[in-house]
Design a protein around this motif. Structure first.
Motif, mmCIF file in Angstrom:
data_model
loop_
_atom_site.group_PDB
_atom_site.id
_atom_site.type_symbol
_atom_site.label_atom_id
_atom_site.label_comp_id
_atom_site.label_asym_id
_atom_site.label_seq_id
_atom_site.Cartn_x
_atom_site.Cartn_y
_atom_site.Cartn_z
ATOM 1 N N LEU A 86 0.822 -1.201 0.000
ATOM 2 C CA LEU A 86 0.000 0.000 0.000
ATOM 3 C C LEU A 86 0.861 1.259 0.000
ATOM 4 O O LEU A 86 1.728 1.425 0.859
ATOM 5 C CB LEU A 86 -0.894 0.021 1.245
ATOM 6 N N ASP A 87 0.637 2.127 -0.970
ATOM 7 C CA ASP A 87 1.222 3.469 -0.929
ATOM 8 C C ASP A 87 0.527 4.231 0.203
ATOM 9 O O ASP A 87 -0.516 3.800 0.712
ATOM 10 C CB ASP A 87 1.002 4.147 -2.283
ATOM 11 N N TYR A 88 1.086 5.367 0.614
ATOM 12 C CA TYR A 88 0.459 6.125 1.702
ATOM 13 C C TYR A 88 -0.311 7.335 1.180
ATOM 14 O O TYR A 88 -1.526 7.348 1.145
ATOM 15 C CB TYR A 88 1.506 6.550 2.739
ATOM 16 N N ASP A 89 0.406 8.394 0.759
ATOM 17 C CA ASP A 89 -0.255 9.633 0.333
ATOM 18 C C ASP A 89 -1.146 9.383 -0.879
ATOM 19 O O ASP A 89 -0.702 8.850 -1.895
ATOM 20 C CB ASP A 89 0.786 10.691 -0.017
ATOM 21 N N LEU A 117 -3.842 5.799 1.337
ATOM 22 C CA LEU A 117 -4.379 5.608 2.686
ATOM 23 C C LEU A 117 -4.805 6.927 3.314
ATOM 24 O O LEU A 117 -5.570 6.944 4.274
ATOM 25 C CB LEU A 117 -3.332 4.928 3.577
ATOM 26 N N SER A 118 -4.275 8.004 2.795
ATOM 27 C CA SER A 118 -4.647 9.337 3.287
ATOM 28 C C SER A 118 -4.963 10.225 2.090
ATOM 29 O O SER A 118 -4.449 9.999 0.993
ATOM 30 C CB SER A 118 -3.497 9.956 4.093
ATOM 31 N N PRO A 119 -5.794 11.239 2.280
ATOM 32 C CA PRO A 119 -6.072 12.158 1.175
ATOM 33 C C PRO A 119 -4.865 13.037 0.880
ATOM 34 O O PRO A 119 -4.023 13.273 1.752
ATOM 35 C CB PRO A 119 -7.248 12.991 1.696
ATOM 36 N N TYR A 147 -6.396 -2.509 -12.413
ATOM 37 C CA TYR A 147 -7.677 -2.051 -11.908
ATOM 38 C C TYR A 147 -7.530 -0.634 -11.354
ATOM 39 O O TYR A 147 -6.413 -0.101 -11.264
ATOM 40 C CB TYR A 147 -8.200 -2.987 -10.816
ATOM 41 N N SER A 148 -8.655 -0.056 -10.938
ATOM 42 C CA SER A 148 -8.619 1.315 -10.410
ATOM 43 C C SER A 148 -9.555 1.449 -9.212
ATOM 44 O O SER A 148 -10.496 0.671 -9.032
ATOM 45 C CB SER A 148 -9.027 2.326 -11.495
ATOM 46 N N LEU A 149 -9.265 2.435 -8.392
ATOM 47 C CA LEU A 149 -10.140 2.922 -7.328
ATOM 48 C C LEU A 149 -10.039 4.443 -7.374
ATOM 49 O O LEU A 149 -8.982 4.973 -7.740
ATOM 50 C CB LEU A 149 -9.709 2.388 -5.959
ATOM 51 N N GLN A 150 -11.084 5.149 -6.998
ATOM 52 C CA GLN A 150 -11.074 6.589 -7.230
ATOM 53 C C GLN A 150 -10.466 7.410 -6.099
ATOM 54 O O GLN A 150 -9.951 8.492 -6.344
ATOM 55 C CB GLN A 150 -12.495 7.087 -7.513
ATOM 56 N N GLU A 151 -10.509 6.919 -4.853
ATOM 57 C CA GLU A 151 -10.066 7.729 -3.721
ATOM 58 C C GLU A 151 -9.813 6.850 -2.508
ATOM 59 O O GLU A 151 -10.166 5.659 -2.506
ATOM 60 C CB GLU A 151 -11.135 8.778 -3.403
ATOM 61 N N PRO A 152 -9.170 7.389 -1.465
ATOM 62 C CA PRO A 152 -8.875 6.588 -0.267
ATOM 63 C C PRO A 152 -10.102 5.909 0.356
ATOM 64 O O PRO A 152 -9.985 4.799 0.878
ATOM 65 C CB PRO A 152 -8.250 7.614 0.684
#
Length: 357
Positions: free
Chosen positions: A106-109, A112-114, A332-337
């Protein structure tokens, strides 16, 4: 100065600090296309032009990385078809991973965080922290960040994770409470230790040089230095690039890469988030294994090194976090945290159901 650059590039190639493929400069008209000569010629060209061409290319890239210049994929149906939502395709992902050990990266900025204006205030929510804690109880879990390892740990505050800071140049295993930690070995990998003094020196110079650019912020990430320009007026990006270049041109063993509203000054070594992923899989005992399934979730250009490794090996998958259509090696994609948290929660629930917990 030119001779110094040429000799140092040649030395770095001979000692395998860098590889030929990593020197990305155009050759000259005399037929000599050796990496040292390419760097030498590029330096001459840019210096003769006052460095203007180099700075212009930096600024063009800074704009290309800016979400304000990207199109929301509401109008990019072909892109979303190629990189569908990991939430919508959750059952397919489980099918792909069937019978294999899942390892989470998992990346962070931005993951996992906005993304926030002040990088020192990129806090993750308590709900996200609890989700990641539960995730680490189900799968080996790694935080991979451009931040220093100590800085990202101060945000996450979970001892049961693996942490790979400075774009994977500073890796440390769990301190405690992880059933995936090797009992007899304390994992620590720092392939760029020799660069610590020069990174510290460059950081100090960058802080002084960029004081005149309103909104610029320089961050010392231990094995790299980051110049954030999220709060800099776009009309001033060229000025900032000139100042960064004025410092960097005196350090031939350092290179510049870019992320979302940030310029990264890093050692020229063959190491990135993709290399960190490979190292960690090997450390966990999964080198050349066919029964491991790495899932890497990230939002930035530097995460592409890991996405590419997974795609080239046809092993595991990458998930890009983005509201915008952009070139990526992720599947694949996800749009936001918030969507990342939903996906991780579903992974935890699935693991509990299948393990009978």
């Amino acid at each position: 100065m030119v001779r110094f650059i040429k000799e140092n590039i040649t030395k770095m190639l001979e000692t395998k600090i860098i590889s030929k493929s990593e020197v990305l400069y155009a050759g000259g008209d005399d037929g000599d296309t050796s990496p040292a000569t390419k760097v030498f010629q590029d330096f001459q060209i840019k210096e003769k032009n006052g460095g203007g061409g180099l700075v212009r290319s930096w600024v063009d890239s800074m704009r290309a990385c800016s979400p304000t210049h990207l199109k929301p994929f509401d109008n990019q149906s072909s892109w979303i078809k190629e990189h569908p939502s990991a939430l919508n395709m959750f059952e397919e992902i489980l099918h792909e991973s069937e019978g294999k050990q899942i390892v989470m990266f998992l990346d962070y900025d931005g993951t996992l965080s906005p993304i926030v204006d002040d990088p020192d205030r990129a806090f993750m929510s308590n709900n996200m922290r609890n989700t990641v804690r539960k995730l680490a109880m189900c799968f080996p879990t790694v935080i991979v960040s451009g931040r220093s390892r100590e800085k990202v740990y101060s945000f996450v505050k979970l001892t049961e994770l693996y942490y790979a800071g400075s774009h994977g140049m500073d890796i440390k295993g769990p301190d405690q409470n992880s059933k995936y930690k090797k009992k007899t070995q304390s994992l620590l990998c720092q392939p760029a230790t020799e660069f610590l003094p020069v990174i510290s020196e460059v950081y100090t110079k960058l802080v002084e040089k960029t004081k005149s650019v309103k909104g610029a912020k320089v961050e010392n990430n231990k094995f790299c230095a980051s110049v954030h320009f999220r709060c800099v007026d776009e009309n001033k990006w060229s000025d900032l690039a000139h100042l960064v270049r004025s410092v960097l041109k005196n350090y031939p063993k350092l290179m510049l890469t870019q992320g979302r509203k940030v310029l990264e000054i890093r050692p020229i070594i063959k190491w990135d988030k993709g290399k960190a992923l490979e190292f960690l899989l090997e450390s966990l005992g999964y080198e050349n294994c066919t029964n491991v399934f790495p899932i890497y979730i990230g939002d930035d250009r530097t995460d592409e090194d890991a996405f590419k490794i997974l795609r080239d090996k046809r092993q595991g998958l990458g998930i890009l976090v983005s509201k915008y259509a952009k070139e990526t090696n992720a599947s694949y994609s996800l749009q936001e945290p918030d969507e990342v948290m939903d996906f991780l929660e579903r992974m935890v629930e699935w693991k509990k159901l299948t393990s009978g917990e």
